[in-house]
Every structure is written in C-alpha cells, then in structure tokens.
Design a protein around this motif. Structure first.
Motif, PDB file in Angstrom:
ATOM      1  N   ASP A 222       0.846  -1.193   0.000  1.00  0.00           N
ATOM      2  CA  ASP A 222       0.000   0.000   0.000  1.00  0.00           C
ATOM      3  C   ASP A 222       0.885   1.249   0.000  1.00  0.00           C
ATOM      4  O   ASP A 222       2.114   1.167  -0.013  1.00  0.00           O
ATOM      5  N   ALA A 223       0.278   2.411   0.002  1.00  0.00           N
ATOM      6  CA  ALA A 223       1.024   3.665  -0.155  1.00  0.00           C
ATOM      7  C   ALA A 223       2.025   3.885   0.975  1.00  0.00           C
ATOM      8  O   ALA A 223       3.146   4.339   0.741  1.00  0.00           O
ATOM      9  N   GLU A 224       1.635   3.547   2.198  1.00  0.00           N
ATOM     10  CA  GLU A 224       2.538   3.760   3.332  1.00  0.00           C
ATOM     11  C   GLU A 224       3.734   2.817   3.267  1.00  0.00           C
ATOM     12  O   GLU A 224       4.879   3.230   3.497  1.00  0.00           O
ATOM     13  N   ASP A 225       3.493   1.554   2.943  1.00  0.00           N
ATOM     14  CA  ASP A 225       4.599   0.596   2.829  1.00  0.00           C
ATOM     15  C   ASP A 225       5.513   0.932   1.657  1.00  0.00           C
ATOM     16  O   ASP A 225       6.724   0.763   1.732  1.00  0.00           O
ATOM     17  N   THR A 226       4.913   1.407   0.567  1.00  0.00           N
ATOM     18  CA  THR A 226       5.725   1.806  -0.588  1.00  0.00           C
ATOM     19  C   THR A 226       6.649   2.958  -0.205  1.00  0.00           C
ATOM     20  O   THR A 226       7.825   2.959  -0.565  1.00  0.00           O
ATOM     21  N   ALA A 227       6.114   3.924   0.523  1.00  0.00           N
ATOM     22  CA  ALA A 227       6.938   5.058   0.946  1.00  0.00           C
ATOM     23  C   ALA A 227       8.038   4.613   1.902  1.00  0.00           C
ATOM     24  O   ALA A 227       9.149   5.140   1.873  1.00  0.00           O
ATOM     25  N   PHE A 228       7.745   3.614   2.719  1.00  0.00           N
ATOM     26  CA  PHE A 228       8.715   3.170   3.718  1.00  0.00           C
ATOM     27  C   PHE A 228       9.811   2.290   3.111  1.00  0.00           C
ATOM     28  O   PHE A 228      10.966   2.386   3.500  1.00  0.00           O
ATOM     29  N   PHE A 229       9.464   1.426   2.149  1.00  0.00           N
ATOM     30  CA  PHE A 229      10.433   0.468   1.604  1.00  0.00           C
ATOM     31  C   PHE A 229      10.990   0.872   0.237  1.00  0.00           C
ATOM     32  O   PHE A 229      12.196   0.784   0.005  1.00  0.00           O
ATOM     33  N   ALA A 230      10.123   1.277  -0.667  1.00  0.00           N
ATOM     34  CA  ALA A 230      10.560   1.463  -2.054  1.00  0.00           C
ATOM     35  C   ALA A 230      11.343   2.754  -2.270  1.00  0.00           C
ATOM     36  O   ALA A 230      12.320   2.753  -3.021  1.00  0.00           O
ATOM     37  N   PHE A 231      10.925   3.835  -1.639  1.00  0.00           N
ATOM     38  CA  PHE A 231      11.642   5.091  -1.874  1.00  0.00           C
ATOM     39  C   PHE A 231      13.081   5.048  -1.359  1.00  0.00           C
ATOM     40  O   PHE A 231      13.996   5.515  -2.064  1.00  0.00           O
ATOM     41  N   PRO A 232      13.353   4.496  -0.179  1.00  0.00           N
ATOM     42  CA  PRO A 232      14.769   4.364   0.206  1.00  0.00           C
ATOM     43  C   PRO A 232      15.554   3.432  -0.723  1.00  0.00           C
ATOM     44  O   PRO A 232      16.726   3.680  -1.001  1.00  0.00           O
ATOM     45  N   ALA A 233      14.898   2.389  -1.210  1.00  0.00           N
ATOM     46  CA  ALA A 233      15.583   1.497  -2.158  1.00  0.00           C
ATOM     47  C   ALA A 233      15.901   2.241  -3.447  1.00  0.00           C
ATOM     48  O   ALA A 233      17.000   2.110  -4.004  1.00  0.00           O
ATOM     49  N   GLN A 234      14.948   3.034  -3.916  1.00  0.00           N
ATOM     50  CA  GLN A 234      15.175   3.808  -5.132  1.00  0.00           C
ATOM     51  C   GLN A 234      16.298   4.822  -4.919  1.00  0.00           C
ATOM     52  O   GLN A 234      17.180   4.962  -5.766  1.00  0.00           O
ATOM     53  N   PHE A 235      16.283   5.505  -3.801  1.00  0.00           N
ATOM     54  CA  PHE A 235      17.316   6.496  -3.506  1.00  0.00           C
ATOM     55  C   PHE A 235      18.689   5.828  -3.389  1.00  0.00           C
ATOM     56  O   PHE A 235      19.688   6.341  -3.900  1.00  0.00           O
TER      57      PHE A 235
END
Length: 124
Positions: free
Chosen positions: A65-78
C-alpha cells in the motif's frame, strides 16, 4: 495505469542505451576519450539507474500500500540512484587519473624503453 506506462516508457528510454554501451557501441567522441572498460562501467551505472526507476512501480504491483511503498521502495530507489551515481563518478575519476598519468609520462616511458636515471647524462 500510470505504473505500466512508467515502466514501459522508462525501459524504452534507458535499456537501448545501456545495451548499446555494454556492447561497446558509443559515439566517436566518447570512444576517443574513454577506454572500452569505462564505457561498459557507465553501462552498468545506467542499468542501476534503470532498476532504481522501476523500484516504486514494482513495489506497488507487488501489493504494497502507499505507506509501505513510501517506507520500503523510496529508500531502495534512492540507494540505487546513489549507487549508480557512485559508479558513474568512479568511472569519471578513473578516466581523469588515466589521462593525467598519460600526460606525465615521457615518450620513452610510454614506449617502455630507457629506464635510466633522469637528468642529463655526463659525457666522459
């Protein structure tokens, strides 16, 4: 729908360039200033950038969901973007140091001959 368009567009934009660089196909001005190894290292950095662009859409497709995506995916992308930038900067520094070393060599050193002491030779 946006995620599908993003993945397709990003792949169409980045993958052909990365594959061409991995094969050693580069413009003449790039091949003139970089060794084949440096061109391939830049291709790997471009593939890392490609993977960083796919991190968030693939996380959303994976059911986060949006919260999990913000927590896991954005740091991975960065993190992937920083890793790709580090690879690219390392390649640029390697090219700069290689050029500097080539300029500091004398013609005899570049050919591999006359490793005698530097300076004028005494005649005697």
């Amino acid at each position: 729908m946006f995620d599908l368009l993003w993945v397709c567009g990003w792949s169409v934009l980045v993958l052909p360039f990365a594959i061409a660089l991995l094969r050693g196909w580069a413009p003449e001005r790039v091949r003139r200033h970089a060794t084949p190894w440096e061109i391939r290292v830049r291709a790997v950095a471009l593939l890392v950038f490609w993977a960083s662009g796919l991190a968030v859409p693939l996380a959303r497709w994976g059911g986060l969901d949006a919260e999990d995506t913000a927590f896991f995916a954005f740091p991975a992308q960065f993190g992937l973007m920083l890793f790709g930038a580090g690879i690219m900067c390392g390649s640029q520094l390697g090219e700069r140091f290689r050029r500097q070393a080539m300029r500091s060599w004398t013609p005899d050193e570049a050919r591999g001959g006359d490793w005698g002491p530097p300076g004028p030779r005494s005649v005697g």
